[in-house]
Write a protein that holds these residues in place. Structure first.
Motif, short mmCIF file in Angstrom:
data_model
loop_
_atom_site.label_atom_id
_atom_site.label_comp_id
_atom_site.label_asym_id
_atom_site.label_seq_id
_atom_site.Cartn_x
_atom_site.Cartn_y
_atom_site.Cartn_z
N SER A 195 16.33 32.99 50.62
CA SER A 195 17.45 32.29 51.25
C SER A 195 17.27 30.78 51.22
O SER A 195 18.25 30.03 51.24
CB SER A 195 17.62 32.77 52.70
OG SER A 195 16.56 32.29 53.52
N ARG A 255 14.36 26.31 43.61
CA ARG A 255 14.99 27.20 42.62
C ARG A 255 13.92 27.88 41.77
O ARG A 255 13.98 29.09 41.52
CB ARG A 255 15.95 26.39 41.72
CG ARG A 255 16.55 27.21 40.57
CD ARG A 255 17.68 26.43 39.92
NE ARG A 255 17.21 25.17 39.36
CZ ARG A 255 16.71 25.06 38.12
NH1 ARG A 255 16.59 26.12 37.35
NH2 ARG A 255 16.33 23.87 37.67
N SER A 307 12.13 30.41 43.95
CA SER A 307 12.95 31.61 44.16
C SER A 307 12.92 32.52 42.94
O SER A 307 12.89 33.75 43.06
CB SER A 307 14.40 31.22 44.48
OG SER A 307 14.48 30.53 45.71
N ASN A 363 18.92 29.15 48.09
CA ASN A 363 20.38 29.23 48.16
C ASN A 363 20.94 28.27 49.20
O ASN A 363 21.97 27.63 48.99
CB ASN A 363 20.82 30.66 48.48
CG ASN A 363 20.44 31.64 47.40
OD1 ASN A 363 20.32 31.27 46.23
ND2 ASN A 363 20.22 32.89 47.77
N LYS A 402 20.62 24.56 47.92
CA LYS A 402 21.56 24.27 46.82
C LYS A 402 22.99 24.11 47.35
O LYS A 402 23.69 23.17 46.97
CB LYS A 402 21.51 25.39 45.78
CG LYS A 402 22.47 25.18 44.62
CD LYS A 402 22.30 26.25 43.56
CE LYS A 402 23.37 26.15 42.48
NZ LYS A 402 23.41 24.81 41.85
N ARG A 403 23.43 25.03 48.21
CA ARG A 403 24.79 24.94 48.74
C ARG A 403 24.95 23.68 49.60
O ARG A 403 25.99 23.01 49.53
CB ARG A 403 25.08 26.20 49.57
CG ARG A 403 26.49 26.24 50.17
CD ARG A 403 27.56 26.39 49.09
NE ARG A 403 27.40 27.64 48.39
CZ ARG A 403 27.91 28.80 48.78
NH1 ARG A 403 28.62 28.87 49.90
NH2 ARG A 403 27.73 29.88 48.04
#
Length: 597
Positions: free
Chosen positions: A343, A389, A392, A346, A349-350
């Motif tokens: 998580s 990233r 992940s 993500n 990045k968002r």
């Protein structure tokens, strides 16, 4: 005093009344009232019994009147006359019991409450009344009460456990993975998984036990539960190859941890504790490595902003409207959950993509965020977007099921090599692998090279236990590449013999690793190498299988099912997670048919 005589129903002289056929859809068959709709025969020829059956089972037929009712009765009478003399065709009782088991198995696999079996039965009967009226009686005889579903799941779990026990007798080596969590009632749950391997390199990975720890959770208590779990399958410490844990103090403490007690037991049995391969879950270690100080400072600001926006409806809705007005690519932010390893990437990045919108919204709400205007902080955020990233992607690789320890170690070594490359490039202001950071055009990237260096040091420190077995893993995974002089003495001759065989070298490059050992490394030619391969193929590298069980546990034992007892919880999770199919045919033979009423 004369004994009291029991009233005999047969002596009451009750007789069937023809009007009951029209009123309640019953006829008399061999002195018993039989329902025309479902075929059930009642024990007593009594109006109240017929009326109760009719109103509870077939109340919808009350809508039929006049000629329609008579036509329905005539059709049902014809169906009754065409039925064979036996109450049900041979084999129907087995089918009914099998249906009960199959539905119960689905309830367990979907982690549904046991009481839902009754709802499923209602659906089955309703469908049968429309699609196969002549089979309604069979569907009604399927027992799916809450108690029955619970008993069926217990039978299935015990059958799976029996099959697993039979398989365990063939294990040449086995390893254990242990992890703990707290359920909805604050009860500590210890999940123990076993991975065993047979002489033919067939591996089996299953839930060994789910232990509810209602009192102490120290290393000695964990060890006692571990021993009891091993006794269930008659597993012995002589075949124990490895122990993988979540790294909690109760697991790894040098004096009072679970691993310490296991090694003491090996000593007591005159076994060499150094032969035990102990491993801290690689996925957890990788997650800890990623928690650098710079990431923590970035994440604290990001999480604070996200919580302000999403935790209140009067903030969340206007923010979504703002994104819609600005024709944003995304419709909302993403929450970050610390226990969900993927998580973080993500979320960052968002947040980075919506940083301008977040800044505008926070200023509108009178809560300006100074960091969103800070060029250095935005560079830090951009760097963290890129590095998380990659982390992940690594985590996703490590989470693939049933991976060999050698494969996991190879992935970690590859990532370390990339970190060293990135460190050198960032020292030269080369951001080719950090496109988000490059967007911010930082004046220097030396500090980010330092972050890569910290990650390298963290990886080297946290993976010392696995790195200490690097040579043994290389012998197993790449036996043609190791230097014979560097391997243990008892393997040197076999390694030389193996590397001198060009045919085996060609086979090795075209076959999966375990298949190569199974087919071409015979016990006659390479006994020590084959045994070495069996040992290292059986070792867990992560406790991810335990984490998957805990995810199912939170569904099975939720706020609405908090009173689910420990035994039923373990049985349901065994059925839900096992790759071993239960032998329902064998279970049917052991059951006596008892139709549901």
């Amino acid at each position: 005093m004369e004994p009291t005589k029991k009233r005999k129903v047969d002596a009451e002289g009750r007789s069937f009344q023809e009007k009951w056929t029209n009123d309640y859809f019953f006829v008399e068959v061999k002195g018993k009232p039989v329902c025309l709709v479902c075929g059930n025969a009642l024990a007593v020829m009594k109006k109240a019994n017929l009326e109760r059956h009719y109103s509870s089972k077939h109340a919808k037929l009350s809508e039929l009147g006049g000629q329609m009712r008579l036509d329905k009765i005539r059709t049902l009478l014809q169906n009754l006359e065409s039925r064979p003399a036996t109450s049900r065709p041979p084999g129907d009782s087995d089918s009914v019991i099998q249906t009960s088991y199959v539905v119960s198995e689905l309830i367990a696999k979907k982690l549904r409450p046991h009481v839902e079996g009754e709802f499923v039965k209602e659906c089955l009967v309703a469908a049968a009344e429309l699609l196969a009226p002549e089979k309604v009686r069979l569907f009604q005889s399927v027992s799916l009460s809450r108690r029955t579903v619970s008993d069926r799941i217990t039978d299935l779990a015990q059958d799976i456990e029996k099959t697993l026990k039979d398989s365990a007798a063939e294990f040449q080596f086995f390893s254990l993975a242990c992890d703990g969590t707290m359920d909805i009632t604050s009860t500590a749950q210890l999940a123990i998984f076993v991975r065993g391997i047979t002489a033919e390199f067939v591996t089996r990975e299953e839930l060994l036990s789910l232990e509810a720890m209602h009192s102490n959770t120290g290393g000695e208590d964990l060890f006692e539960r571990l021993v009891l779990s091993m006794k269930k399958l008659e597993l012995t410490f002589e075949k124990l190859s490895g122990l993988t844990t979540d790294g909690a103090p109760a697991m790894v403490d040098s004096q009072k941890g679970l691993i310490a007690f296991v090694k003491k037991e090996l000593n007591r049995l005159s076994l060499d504790p150094s032969d035990l391969i102990t491993c801290h879950c690689i996925i957890r270690q990788e997650s800890f490595c990623a928690q650098s100080s710079r990431l923590s400072s970035v994440m604290s600001t990001v999480v604070a902003c996200i919580n302000f926006v999403k935790s209140r409806g009067f903030n969340s809705c206007p923010f979504k409207e703002l994104l819609n007005d600005l024709v944003s690519e995304y419709g909302d932010l993403v929450y970050h959950c610390e226990v969900q390893w993927l998580s973080r990437g993500n979320t960052l990045k968002r947040f980075y993509e919506l940083r301008s919108e977040v800044k505008q919204f926070m200023e509108m709400k009178g809560k300006p965020v100074r960091e969103l205007s800070d060029r250095q902080w935005l560079c830090d955020l951009a760097f963290m977007v890129d590095i998380t990233r990659y982390l992940s992607e690594l985590t996703a690789q490590l989470q693939c099921p049933k991976q060999l320890l050698s494969t996991l170690f190879s992935n970690m070594e590859s990532f370390e090599a990339k970190l060293r490359l990135w460190k050198v490039q960032l020292e030269r202001n080369n951001m080719v692998y950090f496109p988000t950071l490059e967007e911010q055009k930082p004046s220097t990237t030396l500090e980010y090279a330092g972050e890569c260096e910290k990650l390298i040091e963290a990886f080297m420190e946290r993976f010392k236990d696995v790195k200490s077995k690097e040579m043994e893993l290389s012998i197993f995974a790449t036996p043609f590449s190791v230097e014979p002089a560097d391997v243990p003495d008892n393997l040197q001759h076999e390694i030389i013999q193996l590397q001198s065989n060009d045919e085996l070298k060609a086979r090795f490059s075209h076959l999966p690793l375990l298949e190569f050992y199974q087919r071409f490394i015979s016990n006659d030619e390479f006994p020590t190498l084959r045994r070495h391969a069996l040992k290292y193929a059986s070792v867990f590298g992560t406790t991810y299988c335990c984490e998957q069980v805990f995810s199912k546990l939170t569904i099975a034992k939720s706020r609405l099912r908090s009173r689910l007892i420990d035994t039923n919880l373990e049985k349901q999770l065994r059925v839900a997670t096992s790759s071993i199919p239960a032998n329902i045919t064998r279970l049917i033979k052991e059951k006596q048919f008892q139709p549901s009423h």
